[in-house]
Design an enzyme around this catalytic site. Structure first.
Site, short mmCIF file in Angstrom:
data_model
loop_
_atom_site.label_atom_id
_atom_site.label_comp_id
_atom_site.label_asym_id
_atom_site.label_seq_id
_atom_site.Cartn_x
_atom_site.Cartn_y
_atom_site.Cartn_z
N HIS A 204 0.88 -1.25 0.10
CA HIS A 204 0.05 -0.13 -0.07
C HIS A 204 0.80 1.18 -0.10
O HIS A 204 1.81 1.18 0.83
CB HIS A 204 -1.06 0.08 1.15
CG HIS A 204 -2.18 -0.52 1.07
ND1 HIS A 204 -3.26 0.23 1.23
CD2 HIS A 204 -2.57 -2.03 0.53
CE1 HIS A 204 -4.51 -0.68 0.90
NE2 HIS A 204 -4.03 -1.91 0.49
N GLU B 128 -6.37 -0.39 -6.03
CA GLU B 128 -7.36 0.72 -5.61
C GLU B 128 -6.70 2.02 -5.74
O GLU B 128 -5.65 2.35 -5.83
CB GLU B 128 -7.40 0.42 -3.94
CG GLU B 128 -7.63 -0.95 -3.37
CD GLU B 128 -6.46 -1.75 -3.28
OE1 GLU B 128 -5.10 -1.21 -3.29
OE2 GLU B 128 -6.79 -2.96 -3.25
N ASN C 170 -4.27 4.09 -3.48
CA ASN C 170 -2.74 3.75 -3.67
C ASN C 170 -2.36 4.34 -5.00
O ASN C 170 -1.14 4.77 -5.25
CB ASN C 170 -2.50 2.32 -3.41
CG ASN C 170 -2.71 1.80 -2.23
OD1 ASN C 170 -2.43 2.60 -1.26
ND2 ASN C 170 -3.52 0.76 -2.01
N ALA D 125 -13.87 -11.15 -12.18
CA ALA D 125 -12.28 -11.25 -11.91
C ALA D 125 -11.67 -12.51 -11.75
O ALA D 125 -10.58 -12.71 -12.14
CB ALA D 125 -11.91 -10.33 -10.83
#
Length: 334
Positions: free
Chosen positions: A53, A121, A124, A191
């Site tokens: 992250h 995401e 980040n 996914a």
């Protein structure tokens, strides 16, 4: 030794996953992560996972060390295999740079490294000012990135001009000595189908039957399943629930919020909607061994090969002692 999945057979004849410890870069400093890695090995965990992250989910978590530096340090303090759960090789880092980082990690860990990847995401990946694409485009980018990285892992010179990435005369002189597994994260069937098509395995943060079925139907039969969960071990269950609710309420956010909210401040607004009761109902908190074992066995019953447990909060010593003496023996014997 390679980073391939292993599982054991319990006393009842059922297959038991390999249990690992989940190192949360969002919550702990580099020094704390290294200490946890040592404790995990002593407690009987057989592998490590580590998050990647740029920001923590919320400010209360308070950390975000650079994962590749931490992995380098881990190679010097533990013999356990290490897997990223997960890194995003598409926006913040170019896949060629990610490939170099992963290859070096594999060499430093003597082949005990696996690359878990995902579509990322906004939290980040938007930090350089890039546009944050919709899911379908992000998955397309990820598939191309994985292809580029696999070419580079061979140690041959690579030139590539695709829809999303350009690589010119690139060669990894420090290349993996053997095949480097690339596991693909999925939170839904769409996914998961992509993971079955181009991944070496599936990463899922819950034993969702629809996700697993989609993965297997799309080419994932025989490929490993990796899962992760957060727990909060502690003698006082109410205090443990409060700790989880304070530090990891984002785990309870629905839908695509985790993928599209751009900053910890936005997550702090969103998690105001997460009720304490949601934590009580869905996360193993407290010192009830049966509750912790039951959470682990859900993954085993779903066919997972590797399960990574992350302890939330500061009471790491009690967690590792309890899992060493009580939880892991019961989980592997169940």
């Amino acid at each position: 030794m390679t980073a391939s999945s292993t599982s054991a057979t319990s006393a009842t004849g059922a297959t038991s996953p390999a249990y690992g410890y989940f190192l949360s870069c969002e919550e702990f400093t580099p020094a704390q992560l290294l200490d946890q890695a040592r404790r995990a090995a002593d407690a009987g965990f057989t592998r490590l996972a580590i998050s990647d992250h740029f920001h923590p989910w919320i400010g209360a978590q308070g950390n975000s060390p650079f994962v590749w530096s931490v992995i380098g340090a881990l190679s010097q303090v533990t013999d356990l295999p290490v897997t990223t759960l997960v890194t995003c090789p598409t926006v913040r880092l170019h896949p060629a740079v990610t490939a170099q980082a992963a290859a070096t990690s594999s060499v430093m860990l003597d082949g005990r490294f696996a690359l878990g990847v995902g579509t990322g995401e906004a939290l980040n990946e938007h930090v350089l000012g890039d546009r944050w694409p919709a899911f379908d485009e992000r998955m397309e980018m990820l598939e191309e990135a994985v292809g580029v990285m696999r070419e580079l892992f061979t140690g041959r010179e690579v030139s590539h001009r695709g829809r999303h990435y350009t690589v010119q005369n690139a060669r990894l002189y420090t290349a993996p000595d053997a095949a480097l597994p690339v596991y693909v994260s999925a939170f839904g069937p769409k996914a998961a189908a992509a993971a079955g098509r181009f991944g070496d395995g599936l990463v899922a943060m819950g034993p969702d039957e629809d996700v697993i079925s989609a993965f297997r139907e799309a080419g994932g039969v025989g490929k490993p399943l990796l899962g992760g969960l957060k727990v909060c071990w502690g003698e006082d269950r109410d205090k443990a629930v409060d700790t989880m609710h304070r530090l990891w309420p984002s785990e309870q956010l629905p839908g695509e919020l985790n993928q599209i909210l751009p900053s910890p401040a936005h997550f702090e607004q969103a998690v105001e909607l997460v009720r304490r009761e949601q934590i009580e109902e869905s996360v193993p908190c407290g010192d009830d061994v049966d509750a912790h074992v039951a959470a682990l066995r859900e993954y085993a019953d779903a066919g997972f090969d590797e399960v990574y447990v992350g302890q939330v909060g500061p009471d790491q010593e009690a967690f590792f002692a309890a899992y060493r003496d009580r939880v892991l023996p019961a989980a592997t014997a169940a």
